[in-house]
Design a protein around this motif. Structure first.
Motif, PDB file in Angstrom:
ATOM      1  N   THR A   1       0.864  -1.393  -0.310  1.00 42.06           N
ATOM      2  CA  THR A   1      -0.043  -0.081   0.114  1.00 42.06           C
ATOM      3  C   THR A   1       0.984   1.400   0.149  1.00 42.06           C
ATOM      4  OG1 THR A   1      -0.297  -0.105   2.538  1.00 42.06           O
ATOM      5  CG2 THR A   1      -1.984  -1.317   1.079  1.00 42.06           C
ATOM      6  N   LYS A   2       2.018   1.332   0.628  1.00 43.89           N
ATOM      7  CA  LYS A   2       2.838   2.395   0.795  1.00 43.89           C
ATOM      8  C   LYS A   2       4.221   2.058   0.737  1.00 43.89           C
ATOM      9  CE  LYS A   2      -0.444   5.177   3.693  1.00 43.89           C
ATOM     10  NZ  LYS A   2      -0.793   6.192   2.773  1.00 43.89           N
ATOM     11  N   THR A   3       5.031   3.138   0.060  1.00 39.43           N
ATOM     12  CA  THR A   3       6.576   2.922   0.409  1.00 39.43           C
ATOM     13  C   THR A   3       7.123   4.063   1.055  1.00 39.43           C
ATOM     14  OG1 THR A   3       6.929   4.133  -1.936  1.00 39.43           O
ATOM     15  CG2 THR A   3       6.821   1.559  -1.920  1.00 39.43           C
ATOM     16  N   GLY A   4       8.250   3.789   1.799  1.00 35.85           N
ATOM     17  CA  GLY A   4       8.664   4.905   2.487  1.00 35.85           C
ATOM     18  C   GLY A   4      10.188   4.918   2.475  1.00 35.85           C
ATOM     19  N   SER A   5      10.956   6.160   2.840  1.00 32.63           N
ATOM     20  CA  SER A   5      12.329   6.220   2.896  1.00 32.63           C
ATOM     21  C   SER A   5      12.294   7.300   4.326  1.00 32.63           C
ATOM     22  CB  SER A   5      12.816   6.883   1.754  1.00 32.63           C
ATOM     23  OG  SER A   5      12.289   8.090   1.431  1.00 32.63           O
TER      24      SER A   5
ATOM     25  N   ASN B   1      13.880  10.226   6.474  1.00 33.55           N
ATOM     26  CA  ASN B   1      14.495  11.829   5.756  1.00 33.55           C
ATOM     27  C   ASN B   1      15.765  12.015   6.858  1.00 33.55           C
ATOM     28  OD1 ASN B   1      13.567  12.406   8.268  1.00 33.55           O
ATOM     29  ND2 ASN B   1      11.631  13.548   7.403  1.00 33.55           N
TER      30      ASN B   1
ATOM     31  N   ASN C   1       9.134   8.770   5.796  1.00 35.85           N
ATOM     32  CA  ASN C   1       8.390   9.464   4.842  1.00 35.85           C
ATOM     33  C   ASN C   1       7.614   8.543   3.889  1.00 35.85           C
ATOM     34  OD1 ASN C   1       8.830  11.961   6.117  1.00 35.85           O
ATOM     35  ND2 ASN C   1      10.207  12.489   4.392  1.00 35.85           N
ATOM     36  N   TYR C   2       6.257   8.287   3.964  1.00 38.39           N
ATOM     37  CA  TYR C   2       5.368   7.246   3.369  1.00 38.39           C
ATOM     38  C   TYR C   2       4.885   8.007   1.908  1.00 38.39           C
ATOM     39  CZ  TYR C   2       6.370   3.462   6.725  1.00 38.39           C
ATOM     40  OH  TYR C   2       6.695   2.697   7.241  1.00 38.39           O
ATOM     41  N   SER C   3       4.627   7.337   0.928  1.00 38.95           N
ATOM     42  CA  SER C   3       3.929   7.735  -0.283  1.00 38.95           C
ATOM     43  C   SER C   3       3.170   6.487  -0.463  1.00 38.95           C
ATOM     44  CB  SER C   3       4.714   8.431  -1.196  1.00 38.95           C
ATOM     45  OG  SER C   3       5.679   7.550  -1.554  1.00 38.95           O
ATOM     46  N   ASN C   4       2.059   6.886  -1.380  1.00 35.62           N
ATOM     47  CA  ASN C   4       1.163   5.730  -1.897  1.00 35.62           C
ATOM     48  C   ASN C   4       1.816   5.050  -2.742  1.00 35.62           C
ATOM     49  OD1 ASN C   4      -1.149   6.427  -0.151  1.00 35.62           O
ATOM     50  ND2 ASN C   4      -1.717   7.647  -1.498  1.00 35.62           N
ATOM     51  N   TYR C   5       1.730   3.615  -2.989  1.00 33.57           N
ATOM     52  CA  TYR C   5       2.404   2.926  -3.588  1.00 33.57           C
ATOM     53  C   TYR C   5       1.760   2.896  -5.199  1.00 33.57           C
ATOM     54  CZ  TYR C   5       4.340  -1.589  -5.651  1.00 33.57           C
ATOM     55  OH  TYR C   5       5.137  -2.180  -6.445  1.00 33.57           O
ATOM     56  N   VAL C   6       2.445   3.134  -6.066  1.00 35.60           N
ATOM     57  CA  VAL C   6       1.666   3.173  -7.426  1.00 35.60           C
ATOM     58  C   VAL C   6       2.211   1.817  -8.112  1.00 35.60           C
ATOM     59  CG1 VAL C   6       1.714   4.617  -9.326  1.00 35.60           C
ATOM     60  CG2 VAL C   6       2.113   5.726  -7.172  1.00 35.60           C
TER      61      VAL C   6
END
Length: 148
Positions: free
Chosen positions: A38-42, A44, A50-55
């Motif tokens: 659902t999400k990937t993160g890295s 900071n 910081n997560y963003s929606n998995y595309v």
């Protein structure tokens, strides 16, 4: 003397009752099931993730992992090459505490090679898992997945 005989009779009964509880406890394997990414993160500079929606590729099924109770797994990676194609990987997995190791075979230049991919389990509940791994360019990546 009566107290001593009483203690000899009661102590074995107390010990027996405790032993039964230990034998009936079964640890549930929360990892077993189908998990959609659902999400990937890295991380900071401040150390926060910081997560963003998995595309995923448009109009394709969601990429996922399936972990079976017999310690086998399947990774489903869907790509759109004009039509949706599943670039599936199957193999075995091993979990030791927070280390999850996937073992599978892939062809490199026409030669089969065994690959061991290791994830660190950051958190695991019955409905959500967060894992971290180092990608091919030596960056720490987080994946958040939900059980379906």
């Amino acid at each position: 003397m009566k107290k001593f005989v009483f203690l000899l009779l009661v102590l074995p009964l107390l010990n027996t009752a405790c032993g039964e509880d230990d034998e009936t406890f079964v640890q549930q394997n929360y990892l077993v099931g189908k998990w959609e990414i659902t999400k990937t993160g890295s991380m900071n500079a401040q150390g926060a993730i910081n997560y963003s929606n998995y595309v995923n590729d448009a109009n394709c099924d969601k990429d996922n992992y399936i972990f079976n109770s017999d310690l086998t797994f399947q990774k489903n990676d869907f790509v759109n090459l004009g039509t949706c194609t599943n670039q599936s990987i199957t193999g075995t997995y091993n979990r030791l505490s927070t280390k999850l190791t996937l073992r599978y075979t892939e062809n490199v230049g026409g030669t089969p090679q065994v690959v061991n991919q290791t994830f660190t389990i950051v958190s695991l509940t019955y409905t959500e898992i967060v894992v971290a791994y180092t990608n091919s360019v030596n960056q720490l990546v987080y994946l958040k997945m939900s059980k379906v």
